[in-house]
Design an enzyme around this catalytic site. Structure first.
Site, PDB file in Angstrom:
ATOM      1  CG  HIS A 286      18.361 -16.354  -2.024  1.00 20.28           C
ATOM      2  ND1 HIS A 286      19.298 -16.495  -1.028  1.00 20.28           N
ATOM      3  CD2 HIS A 286      17.297 -15.721  -1.452  1.00 20.28           C
ATOM      4  CE1 HIS A 286      18.822 -15.958   0.103  1.00 20.28           C
ATOM      5  NE2 HIS A 286      17.626 -15.472  -0.134  1.00 20.28           N
TER       6      HIS A 286
ATOM      7  CG  ASP B 260      13.030  -9.635   0.547  1.00 21.48           C
ATOM      8  OD1 ASP B 260      14.184 -10.087   0.731  1.00 21.48           O
ATOM      9  OD2 ASP B 260      12.074  -9.940   1.278  1.00 21.48           O
TER      10      ASP B 260
ATOM     11  NE  ARG C 138      10.925 -17.388   5.832  1.00 28.25           N
ATOM     12  CZ  ARG C 138      11.709 -16.573   5.131  1.00 28.25           C
ATOM     13  NH1 ARG C 138      12.841 -16.144   5.657  1.00 28.25           N
ATOM     14  NH2 ARG C 138      11.387 -16.196   3.926  1.00 28.25           N
TER      15      ARG C 138
END
Ligand SMILES: [Zn+2]
Length: 442
Positions: free
Chosen positions: A321, A50, A166
């Site tokens: 992030h 990811d 989601r």
């Protein structure tokens, strides 16, 4: 003069015989080995890093094995590029150039592009789209879905669940998807759907969500899973012992613990120079490599026909992030170790197609030494395996805000039957077609 020339020619002949002839023979034996063993695939392992764009792969390689070193994921012979864009929710569904994990995973899971918050449902019209994993189950294959995130996170969710948002991860979190609630005649939350689908192997985090009581019932999701035949395990030892056709492993309340730690990136003059602290994951939580090995063992026994297994290294993205280079690299290396487990398996099971790809790029950039305080964003100095300083920059969001995904194409690599089709530029939805064709799912 002629003697020297004759000697040179003689030397050239010797070189040709000792190097070129065995090389040709070796290449020929490789080719015949391929055509013999790579006839028909029965197994597909899709490894998904990811947020693991080319920049993130290079970063991990430089730090851990050196610039001229090679990771396991570098060793797959067929390589292509994948475009990852999503589409807008509204008609005419123009491209959304930076995808979320939800839309990207829905893309390869269903072969259709969708909008950024959706899980395997159509943009605008909210229709459920059949997934690879569902098609594989129908065709008699065993299935597995494993991750280092909470099992209800977007990537593992898109393999089996269908919700309009989601965030609809558990019975108590259905605010954004009222129509998907079971009481409204829908398929329920992501966690409920994962169990209802009876995926053979589900391993990851998310114990807290699976401890919730189901809608209009008094059993928790874990208890419901047990009544449906799942062996439920919550630590490494339990996982190692687990047998049976259905195993649910929940090794953390939420996302699983990280492999490495270190200082986060900071604005000029940056953090570091630092060497990352490794071996941080508690031993009662299995590594992604250990989960992959166990999943392969269980899936082998679950169906004669073969299997489809998705393996996600989730926190490469999550740590990028929040500008944590050591944590991000540690997760990439742990993912790479899981890829190695897959490659070792394929050595003795050549009927296995292995794909390694990412869902989107992330922020991290390898930059030159910053000169002054005008340097944008935050950065960190890492001391690499080579002994050099590596400057990692994060500069796609203001300080204190989450860094953003990027819209770059990402790498896909392959080995095994049909691997030769992985070349050139592909769309992430093409991966659906590739796996459908490889396992003859339609
Ligand atoms: Zn992300």
């Amino acid at each position: 003069m002629w003697l020297r020339r004759a000697r040179t020619i003689g030397l050239l002949v010797t070189i040709l015989v000792t190097i070129a002839v065995p090389a040709v023979l070796f290449a020929k034996s490789l080719l015949t080995a391929e055509s013999k063993t790579y006839k028909q695939a029965k197994k597909v392992i899709l490894f998904l890093g990811d947020g693991m764009g080319d920049s993130e792969i290079t970063l991990a390689r430089n730090y851990a094995v050196g610039a001229a070193g090679r990771l396991s994921l570098d060793r797959l012979p067929f390589v292509g590029s994948v475009t990852t864009y999503a589409v807008q929710e509204e008609k005419p569904h123009r491209p959304e150039y930076v995808t979320s994990s939800a839309a990207s995973a829905s893309g390869w899971s269903t072969g259709e592009k969708t909008s950024n918050r959706r899980i395997s449902t159509t943009p605008g019209t909210d229709e459920d789209l059949p997934t690879l994993l569902e098609l594989a189950q129908k065709a008699g294959y065993a299935t597995g879905d494993i991750t280092t995130a909470d099992l209800t996170d977007a990537t593992p969710a898109a393999a089996v669940a269908h919700v309009s948002d989601r965030d609809c991860r558990s019975p108590a979190e259905m605010k954004a998807c009222p129509k998907d609630k079971k009481s409204a005649g829908g398929p329920g939350s992501i966690a409920e759907q994962e169990i209802d689908h009876k995926v053979n192997v589900l391993l990851g985090g998310g114990k807290k969500r699976f401890s919730q009581v189901i809608e209009n019932g008094n059993k928790t999701l874990m208890e419901v899973a047990q009544t449906r035949g799942y062996t439920v395990v919550t630590d490494t030892a339990g996982m190692q012992k687990a047998q049976g056709k259905h195993v649910l492993g929940l090794f953390h309340d939420a996302d699983m613990s990280l492999e490495w730690k270190g200082e986060a990136a900071r604005p000029y003059p940056g953090s570091g120079p630092q060497t990352c602290q490794q071996n941080q994951r508690p031993a009662n939580e299995p590594s992604l490599a250990a989960m992959t090995l166990k999943a392969l063992e269980l899936l082998q026994k679950s169906s004669e026909k073969g299997f489809l297994l998705q393996v996600e290294g989730a926190s490469i993205d999550k740590q990028s992030h929040i500008m944590s280079p050591c944590q991000q690299i540690g997760e990439t290396i742990a993912f790479d170790s899981a890829v190695k487990v897959g490659l070792d398996f394929a050595q003795t099971h050549p009927e296995t197609l292995i794909l390694v790809m990412a869902d989107h790029g992330q922020t991290a950039q390898i930059i030159q030494k910053p000169e002054d305080s005008k340097q944008p964003g935050a950065f960190s100095k890492l001391i690499t395996k080579d002994g050099s300083l590596l400057y990692v920059s994060y500069a796609t969001a203001p300080q204190g805000k989450a860094q953003s995904h990027t819209g770059t194409q990402v790498r896909i690599a392959a080995i095994g039957p049909n691997a030769q089709k992985v070349s050139g530029v592909l769309n992430q939805t093409d991966i659906f077609d590739l796996i459908v064709e490889t396992l003859k799912l339609r």
